[in-house]
Design a protein around this motif. Sequence first.
Motif, mmCIF file in Angstrom:
data_model
loop_
_atom_site.group_PDB
_atom_site.id
_atom_site.type_symbol
_atom_site.label_atom_id
_atom_site.label_comp_id
_atom_site.label_asym_id
_atom_site.label_seq_id
_atom_site.Cartn_x
_atom_site.Cartn_y
_atom_site.Cartn_z
ATOM 1 N N LEU A 143 3.480 20.392 1.561
ATOM 2 C CA LEU A 143 4.096 19.078 1.362
ATOM 3 C C LEU A 143 3.063 17.969 1.253
ATOM 4 O O LEU A 143 3.344 16.805 1.580
ATOM 5 C CB LEU A 143 5.069 18.786 2.507
ATOM 6 N N GLY A 198 6.854 20.122 -3.365
ATOM 7 C CA GLY A 198 7.230 19.378 -2.164
ATOM 8 C C GLY A 198 8.726 19.166 -2.020
ATOM 9 O O GLY A 198 9.299 19.383 -0.949
ATOM 10 N N THR A 199 9.389 18.746 -3.090
ATOM 11 C CA THR A 199 10.824 18.453 -3.024
ATOM 12 C C THR A 199 11.630 19.702 -2.678
ATOM 13 O O THR A 199 12.534 19.663 -1.834
ATOM 14 C CB THR A 199 11.313 17.878 -4.364
ATOM 15 N N GLU A 200 11.308 20.808 -3.311
ATOM 16 C CA GLU A 200 12.060 22.045 -3.073
ATOM 17 C C GLU A 200 11.847 22.566 -1.645
ATOM 18 O O GLU A 200 12.806 22.994 -0.990
ATOM 19 C CB GLU A 200 11.625 23.114 -4.081
ATOM 20 N N GLN A 249 11.026 20.820 1.007
ATOM 21 C CA GLN A 249 11.682 19.921 1.962
ATOM 22 C C GLN A 249 13.192 20.179 1.998
ATOM 23 O O GLN A 249 13.801 20.189 3.075
ATOM 24 C CB GLN A 249 11.403 18.467 1.593
ATOM 25 N N SER A 250 13.791 20.406 0.849
ATOM 26 C CA SER A 250 15.225 20.722 0.809
ATOM 27 C C SER A 250 15.512 22.039 1.524
ATOM 28 O O SER A 250 16.502 22.164 2.252
ATOM 29 C CB SER A 250 15.703 20.807 -0.647
ATOM 30 N N HIS A 276 15.226 8.762 7.409
ATOM 31 C CA HIS A 276 15.022 9.293 6.060
ATOM 32 C C HIS A 276 16.333 9.443 5.286
ATOM 33 O O HIS A 276 16.319 9.878 4.132
ATOM 34 C CB HIS A 276 14.313 10.652 6.128
ATOM 35 N N TYR A 306 18.879 11.539 5.890
ATOM 36 C CA TYR A 306 19.370 12.909 5.769
ATOM 37 C C TYR A 306 20.657 13.037 6.592
ATOM 38 O O TYR A 306 20.694 13.662 7.655
ATOM 39 C CB TYR A 306 18.324 13.903 6.263
#
Length: 491
Positions: A265, A272-274, A276-277, A411, A413
């Motif tokens: 990350l 990074g996006t994938e 983190q998800s 964030h 979430y």
Amino acid sequence: MSVFTIEAGLAFLGLVLLLVEAFKPDICRRTLGLMAIAGTALALVLFVFAKHDTASLPGFMQPWHQLDTLALFYKGFALVITILVLWLTLECAPYLTRFTVDGKLAEMFSLPLIVCAGMMWMASARDLVTVFVSLELVTVSFYVLVAFARKSAFSLEAGVKYLILGALSTGVLVYGIAWIYGATGTMSFDGIAKALANPATNKTAALFGAAILLCGLGFKVAAAPFHMWVPDVYQGAPTPVTAFLSVGSKAAGFVVLTRALDAFLVENSIIGTEIQSLLLVAGSLTALLGSLPAMFQTSVKRLLAYSSISHAGYLLLALACRESPRFDLSSGGVVAFYLATYLPMTVLGFLGLGLMRANGLGEDIKDFAGLAKRNPLLALLMTVSFASLAGLPLTAGFLGKLFVFLGLADHGYWGALSCAIIAAATGFYYYFKTVLAMFTTEGTDAPALKLSSATRAVAGLLAVAILVLGVYPKPLQKLLKPASATMAARN
């Protein structure tokens, strides 16, 4: 004296204790236990006063080891939990010897020292090869410890399950490491971070390798959907080993996850996006799948096993949040803070469970009925432990969860935050179900439980640590702040 010398000396002491018992079979088990505790305590003292810089390490180790704030914290953490587990083993010795073939406990005192050395090396690892070697040193030792009570069918079953699934997870981990190396051309965390920040790197290969690697590590930290081994293994393993798995093994897995995710990350990471998800989904599922089944457990040991899964979910969510400006801590710092609060409350809970077993009682909730009458102090201490595990305010467990929840809110979430809140609310039910049983009038005619002065002192210190961290966490936050600065500079 360098930190590496202390770590190597600790592993050497573990081997010496094994040989001492082999060549002097009549040696008192308490003597072996006290030697192990004294050796680990000495290592802790030497570690505090040792030079904490890479230049102090032997030349051949400097390219592979780092001594940043996070590494130093986890090394100290490993030493503390090892001392407590060795003490718990001594307290449970009369019960444990009934399930061994020859009544000996040498491995229960020597192997934790080797595990501790492996965890300390893991905390300093700069590359995936060092991680793998250290991780397997820890895992193989746990194979023996889990199945140590050979006269217990539950222990043997737990050992076989842990061996098979552990070998499978090792294969998955090696496969992931191979893909990462193929995609990035390096196994060092710094090199992987640089490669993933380069748009020319093959994204598909890197993402596949990272996902497989995280699956292998997911088994080590009991993350969903790789968590189903935990209840059976925790229930079958000797109580001190269960405590070591719940705290020490989890901390070792999360320090590796922290290092890996710092690389995956990194700023401008192509995956990074994938990743983190993936963390958010895995953390949410782990928290729920740990808490919801715990509501229906009648065994306190299995209840604590599901609790361990749930806490792993919160830690994964903390890693998903990355930086947390509100607390001036990185995600790795929040995880370290959470684990520091998790240590005393979990060990205290297992200490109470081990004392119950040592007094001839079972592990079911019904066996705790009337405990407040038989031993008010033990009931009070276990209440503090369970209240903190549930996250009651003014306890250490409350602040650990609060940091995670506020990080998720900061964030945005909200889905993950909702799952975490549901899991935490469920925890109040199953933790306080056990507390309620301790203060019922049932079972008050059973004989009183007696605790030694040393046991009362150790349990009291753990309870005090829970309460102090719950109202005054600043020193711990200050200790972990440099980790954020170091990580930010590297990224």
